[in-house]
Design an enzyme around this catalytic site. Structure first.
Site, short mmCIF file in Angstrom:
data_model
loop_
_atom_site.label_atom_id
_atom_site.label_comp_id
_atom_site.label_asym_id
_atom_site.label_seq_id
_atom_site.Cartn_x
_atom_site.Cartn_y
_atom_site.Cartn_z
N CYS A 83 0.83 -1.24 0.03
CA CYS A 83 -0.04 -0.25 -0.03
C CYS A 83 1.07 1.15 -0.08
O CYS A 83 0.43 2.43 -0.27
CB CYS A 83 -0.93 0.10 1.28
SG CYS A 83 -2.24 -1.19 1.06
N SER A 147 -4.51 1.89 -9.25
CA SER A 147 -5.20 2.89 -9.29
C SER A 147 -6.06 2.92 -10.21
O SER A 147 -5.77 2.51 -11.65
CB SER A 147 -4.53 4.46 -8.96
OG SER A 147 -5.46 5.38 -9.34
N TYR A 160 2.10 9.37 -11.84
CA TYR A 160 1.24 8.57 -11.08
C TYR A 160 0.76 7.51 -11.81
O TYR A 160 0.70 6.23 -11.65
CB TYR A 160 0.30 9.35 -10.34
CG TYR A 160 -0.69 8.65 -9.35
CD1 TYR A 160 0.10 8.02 -8.29
CD2 TYR A 160 -1.77 8.19 -9.72
CE1 TYR A 160 -0.64 7.54 -7.16
CE2 TYR A 160 -2.68 7.66 -8.62
CZ TYR A 160 -2.05 7.15 -7.43
OH TYR A 160 -2.71 6.57 -6.51
N THR A 195 -8.90 8.66 2.34
CA THR A 195 -7.52 8.49 3.35
C THR A 195 -6.94 9.87 3.12
O THR A 195 -7.39 11.14 2.48
CB THR A 195 -6.88 7.61 2.53
OG1 THR A 195 -6.24 8.18 1.38
CG2 THR A 195 -7.57 6.28 2.10
P1 NAD Z 1 -1.93 7.46 2.62
O1 NAD Z 1 -0.87 8.57 2.35
O2 NAD Z 1 -2.83 7.65 3.68
O3 NAD Z 1 -0.92 6.17 3.10
C1 NAD Z 1 0.39 6.00 2.19
C2 NAD Z 1 1.55 5.27 3.31
O4 NAD Z 1 2.48 4.92 2.57
C3 NAD Z 1 2.01 6.39 4.07
O5 NAD Z 1 1.52 6.06 5.61
C4 NAD Z 1 3.39 6.89 3.74
O6 NAD Z 1 3.90 7.21 5.00
C5 NAD Z 1 3.78 5.46 3.15
N1 NAD Z 1 4.91 5.52 2.26
C6 NAD Z 1 5.18 6.62 1.40
N2 NAD Z 1 6.26 6.45 0.78
C7 NAD Z 1 6.94 5.17 1.41
C8 NAD Z 1 7.87 4.70 1.42
N3 NAD Z 1 8.97 5.16 0.34
N4 NAD Z 1 8.43 3.72 1.88
C9 NAD Z 1 7.53 2.99 2.95
N5 NAD Z 1 6.42 3.76 3.04
C10 NAD Z 1 6.16 4.75 2.23
O7 NAD Z 1 -2.41 6.97 1.17
P2 NAD Z 1 -3.49 5.87 0.91
O8 NAD Z 1 -4.60 6.69 0.22
O9 NAD Z 1 -3.95 4.89 1.70
O10 NAD Z 1 -2.94 5.18 -0.33
C11 NAD Z 1 -2.45 3.75 -0.25
C12 NAD Z 1 -2.10 3.26 -1.77
O11 NAD Z 1 -3.21 3.31 -2.50
C13 NAD Z 1 -1.19 4.03 -2.50
O12 NAD Z 1 -0.30 3.33 -3.43
C14 NAD Z 1 -2.04 5.13 -3.33
O13 NAD Z 1 -1.40 5.58 -4.66
C15 NAD Z 1 -2.99 3.90 -3.75
N6 NAD Z 1 -4.37 4.59 -4.04
C16 NAD Z 1 -4.97 5.68 -3.27
C17 NAD Z 1 -6.28 5.91 -3.65
C18 NAD Z 1 -7.05 7.06 -2.79
O14 NAD Z 1 -8.04 7.66 -3.18
N7 NAD Z 1 -6.51 7.33 -1.69
C19 NAD Z 1 -6.77 5.70 -4.88
C20 NAD Z 1 -6.18 4.92 -5.84
C21 NAD Z 1 -4.98 4.22 -5.19
#
Ligand code: NAD
Length: 254
Positions: A83, A147, A160, A195
């Site tokens: 994630c 995504s 992205y 989130t």
């Molecule tokens: P978030 O920002 O709440 O959580 C992401 C986490 O990843 C954070 O805790 C951050 O510290 C950690 N992180 C970032 N870079 C890192 C690294 N280099 N090493 C270790 N940890 C790292 O985001 P989220 O919304 O929970 O997103 C989770 C995943 O879902 C991501 O890959 C995001 O691209 C994907 N996503 C999110 C959405 C959305 O709408 N929120 C939609 C599609 C995809």
């Protein structure tokens, strides 16, 4: 594969989708290890869940190798959920027509795509040494996070979308390769989820995004993502596929 008693590693587990997943898998009886940045709330969350936090950057071979070894020492590793990710906007040209800073593009692809591959390959090297689960003939399940931007990326999302397109594209070849070891690989492509990544937007922008979702007309909830992870782990016939979790949204150009 049943979740109770299994070792589960969740990257980005200190926030958002990863946190909801860590909570759900822990509630289902998994031994949870969270990988996240040292600046995150990973330690606090691991305490709350009775799990382990290993601060690590998913792009570091050494840090991930160490984290995977620590997870395996807690309980044989069978579930990996990728994630960790970032989503800063980065256009091809800035307002003055200057080209993008290449390092920005590279860092997004490095964390989201290269980091996912790093974790899944390091974890696979450990999972293959664990015995097969006799009920399911399975050694493990890897869940990646793409995504909807992989399919309908918006203006400002070339890096992205490319990173998430890469996560989608590698799902099948990785599943095909790891099939002989009894490891399934499934990717989730979330839509717009509630989130911290999204909560930074003004309330009006969040509401407008929610209204663009055909049904249900709202942002997705992190636990809806976690529920899909749970289903993927438990459903032994899901493999080599990317599943959209998006209320039927198709993103507009901007
Ligand atoms: P978030 O920002 O709440 O959580 C992401 C986490 O990843 C954070 O805790 C951050 O510290 C950690 N992180 C970032 N870079 C890192 C690294 N280099 N090493 C270790 N940890 C790292 O985001 P989220 O919304 O929970 O997103 C989770 C995943 O879902 C991501 O890959 C995001 O691209 C994907 N996503 C999110 C959405 C959305 O709408 N929120 C939609 C599609 C995809």
């Amino acid at each position: 594969m049943q979740i109770s008693g299994q070792g589960a590693l969740i990257t980005g587990g200190a926030s958002g989708l990863g946190l909801a997943t860590a909570r759900r898998l822990a509630a289902d009886g998994a031994h949870v290890t969270i990988i996240d940045l040292s600046t995150s709330k990973g330690a606090e969350i691991a305490d709350e869940l009775g799990g382990l936090f290993v601060p690590a950057d998913v792009t570091s071979v050494d840090e991930v190798q160490d984290a995977v070894a620590q997870a395996q020492a807690v309980a044989p590793l069978r579930v990996v959920v990728n994630c960790a990710g970032i989503a800063p906007p980065a256009k091809v040209l800035d307002r003055d027509g200057n080209p993008a800073v290449l390092a920005d593009f590279e860092s997004i692809v490095r964390i989201n795509l290269v980091g996912t591959f790093n974790v899944l390959s390091q974890a696979s090297a450990v999972i293959v040494k664990n015995p097969v689960d006799s009920d399911t003939d399975t050694r493990g399940v890897i869940v990646n996070t793409s995504s909807v931007a992989a399919f309908d990326g918006q203006i400002g999302q070339p890096a992205y979308a490319a990173s998430k397109g890469g996560v989608h594209a590698m799902t099948l070849p990785v599943a095909r390769e790891l099939a002989r070891y009894g490891i399934r690989v499934v990717t989730i492509a979330p839509g717009i989820m509630e989130t911290p990544m999204l909560m930074g937007l003004p309330q009006a922008a969040q509401e407008s995004l929610g209204q663009q979702v055909p049904h249900p007309s709202r942002l997705g909830r992190p636990d809806e993502y976690a529920a899909l992870v749970q289903h993927i782990v438990e459903n032994d016939y899901l493999n080599g596929e990317t599943i959209r979790l998006d209320g039927a949204i198709r993103m507009a150009p901007k």
